[in-house]
Motif scaffolding. Structure first.
Motif, PDB file in Angstrom:
ATOM      1  N   VAL A  35       0.667  -1.292   0.010  1.00  0.00           N
ATOM      2  CA  VAL A  35       0.040  -0.094   0.011  1.00  0.00           C
ATOM      3  C   VAL A  35       0.929   1.175   0.096  1.00  0.00           C
ATOM      4  O   VAL A  35       0.613   2.332  -0.753  1.00  0.00           O
ATOM      5  N   ILE A  36       1.813   1.503   0.962  1.00  0.00           N
ATOM      6  CA  ILE A  36       2.845   2.460   0.960  1.00  0.00           C
ATOM      7  C   ILE A  36       3.286   2.850  -0.509  1.00  0.00           C
ATOM      8  O   ILE A  36       3.442   3.968  -1.038  1.00  0.00           O
ATOM      9  N   GLY A  37       3.931   1.300  -1.163  1.00  0.00           N
ATOM     10  CA  GLY A  37       4.543   1.565  -2.383  1.00  0.00           C
ATOM     11  C   GLY A  37       3.495   2.116  -3.623  1.00  0.00           C
ATOM     12  O   GLY A  37       3.714   3.127  -4.507  1.00  0.00           O
ATOM     13  N   THR A  38       2.133   1.620  -3.409  1.00  0.00           N
ATOM     14  CA  THR A  38       1.150   2.390  -4.403  1.00  0.00           C
ATOM     15  C   THR A  38       0.693   3.681  -4.074  1.00  0.00           C
ATOM     16  O   THR A  38       0.621   4.494  -4.902  1.00  0.00           O
ATOM     17  N   LEU A  39       0.823   4.159  -2.782  1.00  0.00           N
ATOM     18  CA  LEU A  39       0.911   5.537  -2.570  1.00  0.00           C
ATOM     19  C   LEU A  39       1.826   6.285  -3.052  1.00  0.00           C
ATOM     20  O   LEU A  39       1.621   7.487  -3.435  1.00  0.00           O
ATOM     21  N   ILE A  40       3.124   5.869  -2.977  1.00  0.00           N
ATOM     22  CA  ILE A  40       4.125   6.659  -3.442  1.00  0.00           C
ATOM     23  C   ILE A  40       3.962   6.663  -5.201  1.00  0.00           C
ATOM     24  O   ILE A  40       4.398   7.715  -5.715  1.00  0.00           O
ATOM     25  N   ASP A  41       3.447   5.821  -5.657  1.00  0.00           N
ATOM     26  CA  ASP A  41       3.066   5.641  -7.170  1.00  0.00           C
ATOM     27  C   ASP A  41       2.064   6.752  -7.254  1.00  0.00           C
ATOM     28  O   ASP A  41       2.126   7.767  -8.319  1.00  0.00           O
ATOM     29  N   ASN A  42       1.158   7.087  -6.351  1.00  0.00           N
ATOM     30  CA  ASN A  42      -0.231   7.978  -6.678  1.00  0.00           C
ATOM     31  C   ASN A  42       0.202   9.500  -6.331  1.00  0.00           C
ATOM     32  O   ASN A  42      -0.673  10.462  -6.447  1.00  0.00           O
ATOM     33  N   ILE A  43       1.113   9.589  -5.277  1.00  0.00           N
ATOM     34  CA  ILE A  43       1.458  10.803  -4.821  1.00  0.00           C
ATOM     35  C   ILE A  43       1.730  12.112  -5.814  1.00  0.00           C
ATOM     36  O   ILE A  43       1.240  13.133  -5.806  1.00  0.00           O
ATOM     37  N   PRO A  44       2.464  11.858  -6.482  1.00  0.00           N
ATOM     38  CA  PRO A  44       2.738  12.866  -7.810  1.00  0.00           C
ATOM     39  C   PRO A  44       1.636  13.027  -8.579  1.00  0.00           C
ATOM     40  O   PRO A  44       1.278  14.273  -8.846  1.00  0.00           O
ATOM     41  N   GLU A  45       0.830  12.093  -8.811  1.00  0.00           N
ATOM     42  CA  GLU A  45      -0.383  12.337  -9.760  1.00  0.00           C
ATOM     43  C   GLU A  45      -1.470  13.241  -8.870  1.00  0.00           C
ATOM     44  O   GLU A  45      -2.157  13.959  -9.530  1.00  0.00           O
ATOM     45  N   SER A  46      -1.667  12.689  -7.490  1.00  0.00           N
ATOM     46  CA  SER A  46      -2.595  13.449  -6.862  1.00  0.00           C
ATOM     47  C   SER A  46      -2.345  14.789  -6.559  1.00  0.00           C
ATOM     48  O   SER A  46      -3.010  15.877  -6.596  1.00  0.00           O
ATOM     49  N   ALA A  47      -0.898  15.248  -6.536  1.00  0.00           N
ATOM     50  CA  ALA A  47      -0.310  16.628  -6.428  1.00  0.00           C
ATOM     51  C   ALA A  47      -0.645  17.546  -7.653  1.00  0.00           C
ATOM     52  O   ALA A  47      -1.184  18.409  -7.331  1.00  0.00           O
ATOM     53  N   VAL A  48      -0.548  16.878  -8.798  1.00  0.00           N
ATOM     54  CA  VAL A  48      -0.779  17.682 -10.006  1.00  0.00           C
ATOM     55  C   VAL A  48      -2.173  17.907 -10.050  1.00  0.00           C
ATOM     56  O   VAL A  48      -2.388  18.869 -10.520  1.00  0.00           O
TER      57      VAL A  48
END
Length: 427
Positions: free
Chosen positions: A291-304
Motif C-alpha cells: 500500500v505504501i508503494g502504491t501511495l508513492i506511485d500516486n502522490i505525484p499524480e494526486s499533487a498534480v
C-alpha cells in the motif's frame, strides 16, 4: 484560497484514485485475464503520456522555461526510483507484475550465485558457458545424506541425476563394489538418458552433500545445454569402462544418445518460474509495504491534480489518465495480497485508505500552488511529471508489453489520442 476550492481539489483527488478501490474489489473476487490487464495498462499509459505532455510539460515550459523542467524531471525520476526500490526490498514488490518480476530475478540470482560456487568443481559443470550454468542452477535441489544411505538401487527406475559436492559413495553391481566416487563426480544420468532401470546401486560411504536434478528438469537442461550433453557423454564413457558391457555396444549407445541430444537442442535458454519459489516470495511480501508503494506511485499524480484544481480548470485529461492507470495496478495488487493471506475486508480497507490519502495529497498540491512562488510550483509540477514518467518506464509499460505483446501498441496510441483530444479543449 476558498473552501470550495479545497473541496474541489479533494474530490478530484478522490475521483482519480477511486479506481484503486474498484480494481481492488474486482481483484478480490475475480481473476482477470492477461489480455484485459495489458489493454487497460497500455491505454492508461497512453493517456498518462498525453497528460504529462499537455497538462505538465507545456504549461511549465510556457510559464518558467526549460530549466525547471530539466531539474524537476531528473529529481522526480530519481526520487521515485529510489523510494520504490526501498519499498520493494521491504516487501512491496508484489504490487505490480514488473516489480515482482524484478524482485524474483534478484532473489533467484542470489540463490544461483550460491549454487554456482558450490558446484564449481563438478566435472560436467566446469567447462559450461556461464549462461548455461546460470540456467541450470535454479533446478538443482540440495540433498544431505548419512553414511550407508542408498542413493540409487540397481534394477529400479531412475528419477534423479546427482552431483557430488562433498563425501564419497560406493558403486555396487551384483552386490560387488566396482567403483568409488567422490567430490566433483556425477551419477544417475545413464538411467535418465536411456529410460532403462538403474544399472548399479550407489551407497553413501561417508556423510555426503549433493545436488539433485529431477528427470523432468534433467531433460530440459539437456535441451537448453548442448555443452552439458557432451560433458555427460564423456563422463558416461569413462564410467562404462568399469562395466562388463561390450565396448562396441557402448560406442553405439553413446553415438545414439549424442545424436538425440543434438536434435533436441534449442538456441534460446528460457528460465521458467518455479512455483515453489514464487509461493515463497508471495509469503515474504508485506501488505502494508504494498500500500505504501502504491501511495508513492500516486502522490505525484494526486499533487498534480491538486495543482490543476488551483489553476481554475478541471483537468479531465489528467484525471482520466490517473483513473485508468490506477485500475489494473490495484487489480493485480489485490490478487497478490489475497494470495499472501490478507482478508478481503483488510484488502478493501487498505485501498479505501489509499484513496482518501490521495485526496489529501491533492489538497497539499492545491496549497502548494496557492502559497508558493510560480518558479517553485513549476519545479514541483515538473518533479511530479518526472516521477510519473519513471513509473511508466519502470512498471506500467514493460508490464503491459509483457502481458499483451505487440497488441498493446494500439491501446497505447488510442489512450494518447484520447488524452490529447480532451487536453486540446483548453490548450
Amino acid at each position: 484560497m476558498t473552501q470550495s476550492s479545497l473541496t474541489a481539489a479533494f474530490i478530484q483527488g478522490i475521483l482519480g484514485a477511486s479506481s484503486l478501490v474498484l480494481g481492488a474489489s474486482l481483484g478480490v473476487f475475480w481473476q482477470q485475464s492477461k489480455s484485459f490487464s495489458a489493454a487497460v495498462m497500455a491505454f492508461g499509459s497512453g493517456t498518462l503520456l498525453s497528460a504529462i505532455a499537455f497538462e505538465i510539460t507545456i504549461p511549465v515550459y510556457r510559464e518558467s522555461g526549460f530549466l525547471p523542467l530539466l531539474v524537476g524531471f531528473i529529481v522526480g525520476g530519481s526520487l521515485f526510483t529510489g523510494l520504490t526500490q526501498y519499498i520493494d526490498q521491504k516487501g512491496g514488490f508484489l504490487r505490480k507484475l514488473a516489480s515482482s518480476r524484478r524482485y524474483l530475478l534478484e532473489h533467484r540470482q542470489e540463490q544461483v550465485s550460491d549454487i554456482l560456487n558450490r558446484i564449481a568443481h563438478i566435472e560436467v559443470i566446469q567447462n559450461l558457458p556461464a549462461r548455461e550454468r546460470q540456467a541450470i542452477a535454479p533446478f538443482l535441489k540440495p540433498v544431505s545424506v548419512q553414511s550407508g544411505e542408498v542413493l540409487c538401487q540397481e534394477g529400479t527406475p531412475g528419477e534423479y541425476f546427482y552431483m557430488i559436492v562433498e563425501g564419497e559413495a560406493e558403486v555396487l553391481k551384483n552386490q560387488k563394489v566396482v567403483n568409488t566416487m567422490g567430490p566433483g563426480e556425477v551419477f544417475g544420468e545413464m538411467s535418465l538418458l536411456t529410460g532403462e532401470p538403474r544399472s548399479a546401486t550407489v551407497i553413501a560411504r561417508t556423510p555426503m552433500e549433493l545436488y539433485q536434478l529431477h528427470q523432468q528438469h534433467f531433460n530440459n537442461v539437456l535441451t537448453w545445454s548442448p555443452h552439458m550433453a557432451w560433458a555427460l557423454s564423456r563422463s558416461l564413457a569413462r564410467r562404462l569402462q568399469f562395466s562388463t558391457d561390450s565396448r562396441i555396444a557402448v560406442e553405439e549407445n553413446l553415438d545414439r544418445w549424442r545424436q538425440q541430444l543434438i536434435d533436441r537442442v534449442e538456441l534460446d535458454l528460457l528460465i521458467t518460474e518455479d512455483p515453489t519459489t514464487l509461493q515463497g516470495l508471495v509469503k515474504r511480501s508485506a501488505p502494508l509495504a504494498i500500500v505504501i508503494g502504491t501511495l508513492i506511485d500516486n502522490i505525484p499524480e494526486s499533487a498534480v491534480i491538486g495543482m490543476n484544481a488551483g489553476e481554475g480548470h478541471f483537468g479531465w485529461s489528467f484525471l482520466l489518465a490517473v483513473f485508468i492507470s490506477n485500475f489494473p495496478e490495484a487489480l493485480s495488487s489485490a490478487s497478490g495480497m489475497k494470495q499472501a493471506g490478507a482478508g478481503k475486508i483488510q484488502i478493501l480497507g487498505l485501498w479505501i485508505g489509499v484513496m482518501l490519502l490521495c485526496g489529501f495529497c491533492a489538497i497539499a498540491g492545491y496549497f502548494l500552488q496557492s502559497n508558493t512562488p510560480g518558479l517553485l510550483v513549476a519545479i514541483a509540477q515538473a518533479l511530479s511529471g518526472g516521477a510519473i514518467l519513471a513509473m511508466l518506464a519502470s512498471t506500467m509499460m514493460p508490464e503491459a508489453y509483457e502481458l499483451g505483446g505487440s497488441s498493446v501498441v494500439f491501446s497505447t496510441i488510442l489512450g494518447f489520442l484520447l488524452g490529447f483530444f480532451i487536453s486540446s479543449s483548453h490548450i
